[in-house]
Every structure is written in structure tokens, then in C-alpha cells.
Write a protein that holds these residues in place. Structure first.
Motif, mmCIF file in Angstrom:
data_model
loop_
_atom_site.group_PDB
_atom_site.id
_atom_site.type_symbol
_atom_site.label_atom_id
_atom_site.label_comp_id
_atom_site.label_asym_id
_atom_site.label_seq_id
_atom_site.Cartn_x
_atom_site.Cartn_y
_atom_site.Cartn_z
ATOM 1 N N HIS A 192 30.088 -75.836 -48.609
ATOM 2 C CA HIS A 192 31.231 -76.022 -47.895
ATOM 3 C C HIS A 192 31.120 -76.113 -46.144
ATOM 4 O O HIS A 192 32.177 -75.883 -45.842
ATOM 5 N N THR A 193 29.801 -76.018 -45.854
ATOM 6 C CA THR A 193 29.642 -75.661 -44.462
ATOM 7 C C THR A 193 29.080 -77.122 -43.934
ATOM 8 O O THR A 193 28.840 -78.134 -44.635
ATOM 9 N N VAL A 194 29.226 -77.034 -42.516
ATOM 10 C CA VAL A 194 28.548 -78.339 -42.028
ATOM 11 C C VAL A 194 27.389 -77.783 -41.116
ATOM 12 O O VAL A 194 27.483 -76.670 -40.525
ATOM 13 N N PRO A 195 26.486 -78.646 -40.576
ATOM 14 C CA PRO A 195 26.311 -79.940 -40.931
ATOM 15 C C PRO A 195 25.885 -80.042 -42.871
ATOM 16 O O PRO A 195 25.375 -79.321 -43.141
ATOM 17 N N ASN A 196 26.492 -81.195 -43.362
ATOM 18 C CA ASN A 196 26.067 -81.525 -44.552
ATOM 19 C C ASN A 196 25.301 -82.644 -44.498
ATOM 20 O O ASN A 196 25.634 -83.927 -44.227
ATOM 21 N N VAL A 197 23.900 -82.682 -45.012
ATOM 22 C CA VAL A 197 22.805 -83.808 -44.765
ATOM 23 C C VAL A 197 22.509 -84.166 -46.119
ATOM 24 O O VAL A 197 22.207 -83.710 -46.951
ATOM 25 N N PHE A 198 22.590 -85.693 -46.318
ATOM 26 C CA PHE A 198 22.038 -86.585 -47.464
ATOM 27 C C PHE A 198 20.903 -87.469 -46.891
ATOM 28 O O PHE A 198 21.120 -88.114 -45.600
ATOM 29 N N ILE A 199 19.636 -87.450 -47.378
ATOM 30 C CA ILE A 199 18.701 -88.512 -47.380
ATOM 31 C C ILE A 199 18.494 -89.326 -48.503
ATOM 32 O O ILE A 199 18.270 -88.562 -49.594
ATOM 33 N N GLY A 200 18.476 -90.510 -48.521
ATOM 34 C CA GLY A 200 18.039 -91.395 -49.479
ATOM 35 C C GLY A 200 19.070 -90.924 -50.924
ATOM 36 O O GLY A 200 18.491 -90.878 -51.904
ATOM 37 N N GLY A 201 20.512 -90.719 -50.610
ATOM 38 C CA GLY A 201 21.493 -90.347 -51.466
ATOM 39 C C GLY A 201 21.169 -88.774 -52.204
ATOM 40 O O GLY A 201 21.881 -88.449 -52.984
ATOM 41 N N GLN A 202 20.173 -88.023 -51.769
ATOM 42 C CA GLN A 202 19.897 -86.950 -52.094
ATOM 43 C C GLN A 202 20.427 -85.867 -51.205
ATOM 44 O O GLN A 202 20.191 -85.901 -49.871
ATOM 45 N N HIS A 203 21.075 -84.797 -51.971
ATOM 46 C CA HIS A 203 21.830 -83.746 -50.975
ATOM 47 C C HIS A 203 20.330 -82.896 -50.470
ATOM 48 O O HIS A 203 19.709 -82.322 -51.168
ATOM 49 N N ILE A 204 20.403 -82.735 -48.738
ATOM 50 C CA ILE A 204 19.216 -82.099 -48.414
ATOM 51 C C ILE A 204 19.954 -80.572 -48.109
ATOM 52 O O ILE A 204 18.890 -79.505 -48.342
ATOM 53 N N GLY A 205 20.919 -80.496 -47.540
ATOM 54 C CA GLY A 205 21.472 -79.141 -47.292
ATOM 55 C C GLY A 205 22.002 -79.189 -45.989
ATOM 56 O O GLY A 205 22.724 -80.104 -45.508
ATOM 57 N N GLY A 206 21.868 -78.110 -45.121
ATOM 58 C CA GLY A 206 22.662 -78.022 -44.032
ATOM 59 C C GLY A 206 21.523 -77.992 -42.779
ATOM 60 O O GLY A 206 20.236 -78.589 -43.015
ATOM 61 N N CYS A 207 21.821 -77.312 -41.641
ATOM 62 C CA CYS A 207 20.781 -77.325 -40.532
ATOM 63 C C CYS A 207 19.455 -76.813 -40.832
ATOM 64 O O CYS A 207 18.496 -77.398 -40.544
ATOM 65 N N THR A 208 19.495 -75.566 -41.310
ATOM 66 C CA THR A 208 18.322 -74.535 -41.471
ATOM 67 C C THR A 208 17.362 -75.293 -42.568
ATOM 68 O O THR A 208 16.394 -75.411 -42.453
ATOM 69 N N ASP A 209 18.035 -76.094 -43.537
ATOM 70 C CA ASP A 209 17.242 -76.578 -44.559
ATOM 71 C C ASP A 209 16.746 -77.804 -44.288
ATOM 72 O O ASP A 209 15.554 -78.012 -44.320
ATOM 73 N N THR A 210 17.138 -78.560 -43.382
ATOM 74 C CA THR A 210 16.669 -79.786 -42.777
ATOM 75 C C THR A 210 15.424 -79.471 -41.800
ATOM 76 O O THR A 210 14.622 -79.951 -41.678
ATOM 77 N N LEU A 211 15.828 -78.358 -40.953
ATOM 78 C CA LEU A 211 14.536 -77.960 -39.971
ATOM 79 C C LEU A 211 13.280 -77.608 -40.784
ATOM 80 O O LEU A 211 12.372 -77.787 -40.290
#
Ligand SMILES: N[C@@H](CCC(=O)N[C@@H](CS)C(=O)NCC(=O)O)C(=O)O
Ligand SMILES: N[C@@H](CCC(=O)N[C@@H](CS)C(=O)NCC(=O)O)C(=O)O
Ligand code: FES
Lengths: 104, 104
Positions: free
Chosen positions: B67-86
Motif C-alpha cells: 500500500h506504500t510508495v514507491p511501488n516498482v514494476f520491472i518487466g511486468g514483475q512487481h519488485i517492491g518499494g525503495c528498499t527492495d529496489t536498492l
């Protein structure tokens, strides 16, 4: 103004003061850092203070030049935001500031 | 729902999609990371979309559990938020994902 005087008194009377927003991860990071360091922070959640929140944020900008949260004071001194606080922590400068502030 | 279908189509049609808020530093961090890596992100600033912002945020939660931002998708796949992406970036896993997504 009265709000300006209130802020000045708050930050001089309390070793650690954080103006914060409950939904903000940068604000959370700063609050947990102080918790981890055993420093008791007086926290104002600007998003939970009704109309006074935006007013405080505006007066803080006038006083500190900073319009963002988190807005951090230690020992009455304006420290800055999350990045500034973390930088001081990594440089080993934060804990001495905290000790000095609590000691007064 | 129509909004759900819109999101699904958006994330499958675009290599990188970020649901963001303009005032949020975690959202900014994610956006600048993609910029730095030369990845073109399609960004939705939920705070600039009127009533649709909160609606999107709610549907995103239904679709991703987040339910939070940022909410990130790559190649149609849900990646997660800032922490997940980093975390993916630091593990060297982000750039391969980006290449694969752009290549499709
Ligand atoms: N570099 C600053 C960034 C501060 C910042 O941009 N804060 C955002 C929230 S993360 C903000 O106050 N946005 C405007 C608002 O919420 O009123 C810091 O480390 O504290
Ligand atoms: N660990 C998550 C934290 C996400 C988070 O708490 N996001 C905040 C903004 S920093 C949020 O969405 N708060 C509720 C809102 O703005 O609606 C991440 O790295 O993205
Ligand atoms: S609102 Fe997201 S980091 Fe502050």
C-alpha cells in the motif's frame, strides 16, 4: 510570532526534537536512529496536528530555511533533515552532540 | 475492475513503471536510480492525479499487497518499494532485470 516563540522554546527545552510525518520513511529512519542510540526525541507528527501542522512547517521554514520533514534539532541547534543526520552519525559527530545535549 | 486491468496493461506494456509521490524522498531515490542506470521509467505521481491517486494506490495494494510508495514494476514483475529496489541493485540483480525487460 507566537508559533515562532513556541518552536524556539521547544527546541531549547528539549535535547532532541524531530518535526516529522507519520507516513514518511525518511522521518521514520531518523526516529529509529535516535531510538537505537538511546536518545529520547520529542516528536511532532505534523500530519496529525490538523491545521497547525502546515502552519508549523511554514514557521520552521522561516526559522531554519528548511521546508521539509524530518526537521531535526539537537541541543537547540538546527541539524537538518534525514540525510544531514545520517551524515553526522556516520562521521561519528552525532553521538557527541547527543551527549552534550542531554548533559545540559 | 477497470483500474486493475489498466494497471496490469501498463506494467506489461512498459519495462519500468514507478507509482510515486512527488514529495516523497524514497520515491525520488528510486526515480534517480533508474535515471542513473539509463533505464526509462514510466512514472505515475499519485499526488498529482486528483481522486484517481488514492484509488490507484488502493488497487495497487489489492494487486501487490503493497500500500506504500514507491511501488516498482520491472518487466511486468512487481519488485517492491525503495528498499527492495536498492537491495536488488546492491546485489547486482537489478541491472540484469532491467536489460531483460528492455530487451523484450
Ligand atoms: N534531503 C532531505 C529531504 C527532505 C525531503 O524532501 N522531505 C520530504 C519528505 S521525504 C518533504 O518534506 N516533502 C514535502 C512535505 O512532505 O511537505 C532529508 O534528508 O531530510
Ligand atoms: N520499505 C518501504 C517503505 C515504503 C513506505 O513506507 N512508503 C511511505 C512513504 S515513504 C508511504 O507510502 N506512506 C503512505 C503513503 O504515503 O500513502 C520502501 O522501501 O519503499
Ligand atoms: S514521504 Fe517518502 S521518504 Fe518521506
Amino acid at each position: 510570532s507566537r508559533l515562532e516563540e513556541t518552536i524556539k522554546k521547544t527546541v531549547s527545552d528539549n535535547p532532541v526534537v524531530v518535526y516529522s510525518k507519520t507516513w514518511c520513511s525518511y522521518s521514520s529512519e531518523v526516529k529509529s536512529l535516535f531510538k537505537k542510540l538511546g536518545a529520547e526525541a520529542l516528536v511532532f507528527e505534523l500530519d496529525e496536528m490538523g491545521a497547525q501542522g502546515p502552519q508549523l512547517q511554514k514557521v520552521l521554514e522561516r526559522l531554519t530555511g528548511q521546508h521539509t520533514v524530518p526537521n531535526v534539532f539537537i541541543g537547540g541547534q538546527h541539524i537538518g533533515g534525514c540525510t544531514d543526520t545520517l551524515k553526522l552519525y556516520r562521521n561519528g559527530e552525532l553521538e557527541p552532540l547527543l551527549s552534550k545535549a542531554k548533559a545540559k
